[in-house]
Motif scaffolding. Structure first.
Motif, short mmCIF file in Angstrom:
data_model
loop_
_atom_site.label_atom_id
_atom_site.label_comp_id
_atom_site.label_asym_id
_atom_site.label_seq_id
_atom_site.Cartn_x
_atom_site.Cartn_y
_atom_site.Cartn_z
N ASN A 90 0.81 -1.22 0.00
CA ASN A 90 0.00 0.00 0.00
C ASN A 90 0.84 1.27 0.00
O ASN A 90 0.31 2.37 0.14
CB ASN A 90 -0.93 0.01 1.22
N GLY A 91 2.13 1.14 -0.16
CA GLY A 91 3.04 2.27 -0.07
C GLY A 91 2.71 3.38 -1.07
O GLY A 91 2.48 3.12 -2.25
N PHE A 92 2.68 4.57 -0.56
CA PHE A 92 2.51 5.80 -1.36
C PHE A 92 1.20 5.84 -2.15
O PHE A 92 1.10 6.55 -3.14
CB PHE A 92 3.73 6.03 -2.26
N ARG A 93 0.18 5.12 -1.70
CA ARG A 93 -1.12 5.14 -2.38
C ARG A 93 -1.77 6.51 -2.33
O ARG A 93 -2.38 6.94 -3.31
CB ARG A 93 -2.08 4.11 -1.75
N ASN A 94 -1.66 7.19 -1.20
CA ASN A 94 -2.31 8.50 -1.08
C ASN A 94 -1.55 9.57 -1.85
O ASN A 94 -2.16 10.44 -2.48
CB ASN A 94 -2.47 8.88 0.39
N ALA A 95 -0.23 9.50 -1.84
CA ALA A 95 0.56 10.43 -2.65
C ALA A 95 0.26 10.21 -4.13
O ALA A 95 0.09 11.17 -4.90
CB ALA A 95 2.05 10.26 -2.37
N GLU A 96 0.18 8.95 -4.54
CA GLU A 96 -0.16 8.64 -5.93
C GLU A 96 -1.54 9.21 -6.27
O GLU A 96 -1.74 9.76 -7.36
CB GLU A 96 -0.14 7.14 -6.14
N TRP A 97 -2.48 9.10 -5.35
CA TRP A 97 -3.82 9.59 -5.60
C TRP A 97 -3.80 11.11 -5.82
O TRP A 97 -4.39 11.59 -6.80
CB TRP A 97 -4.76 9.23 -4.45
#
Length: 149
Positions: free
Chosen positions: A112-119
């Protein structure tokens, strides 16, 4: 959950609180270390920083979790995304340094790494613009790091 159409005073309060947290001594030091010293040129560099004996590991964990928490607020509609990113794009700088090896990072380190940054980098105008600016810097860094043939 629908995203916020317009920022309001609650968004301003959250942005100010996030700024206060960024100014905390340990966080400030961690941010400075990551910004100036973490310039990966390979997945091995990225993997190395995730190991507990790496000198930047604590700073990496501090920064990556802070920015993921911050960007989760935007992703889940707690705060207006573009308003947040007007003064909180630094997490996308870290994301741009991981992004070339994001698939490997997720496969070997954190699914789940960096999922929010990617979003935020793909789902908001400000996020796309900020991420693109940082991607160009990273591409230049990687090009400069390539050995001459």
């Amino acid at each position: 959950m629908p995203l916020k159409d317009f920022p309001d005073h609650h968004d301003a309060e959250l942005v100010l609180k996030l700024y206060e947290l960024r100014r905390e001594a340990v966080m400030r030091d961690s941010r400075a270390q990551i910004i100036t010293k973490f310039l990966p040129t390979s997945f091995d560099d990225v993997l190395a920083i995730t190991k507990s004996d790496h000198p930047l590991n604590a700073a990496f964990r501090q920064c990556s979790t802070y920015w993921e928490m911050t960007y989760a607020m935007a992703k889940h509609g707690v705060i207006h995304t573009d308003f947040l990113l007007e003064s909180n794009g630094e997490g996308l700088l870290l994301y741009s340094r991981i992004e070339p090896w994001l698939a490997e990072y997720r496969a070997q380190v954190n699914a789940n790494g960096f999922r929010n940054a990617e979003w935020v980098a793909t789902n908001s105008d400000m996020g796309r613009a900020t991420a693109e600016r940082f991607r160009k810097r990273m591409q230049a860094h990687l090009a400069a790091a390539k050995p001459a043939s």
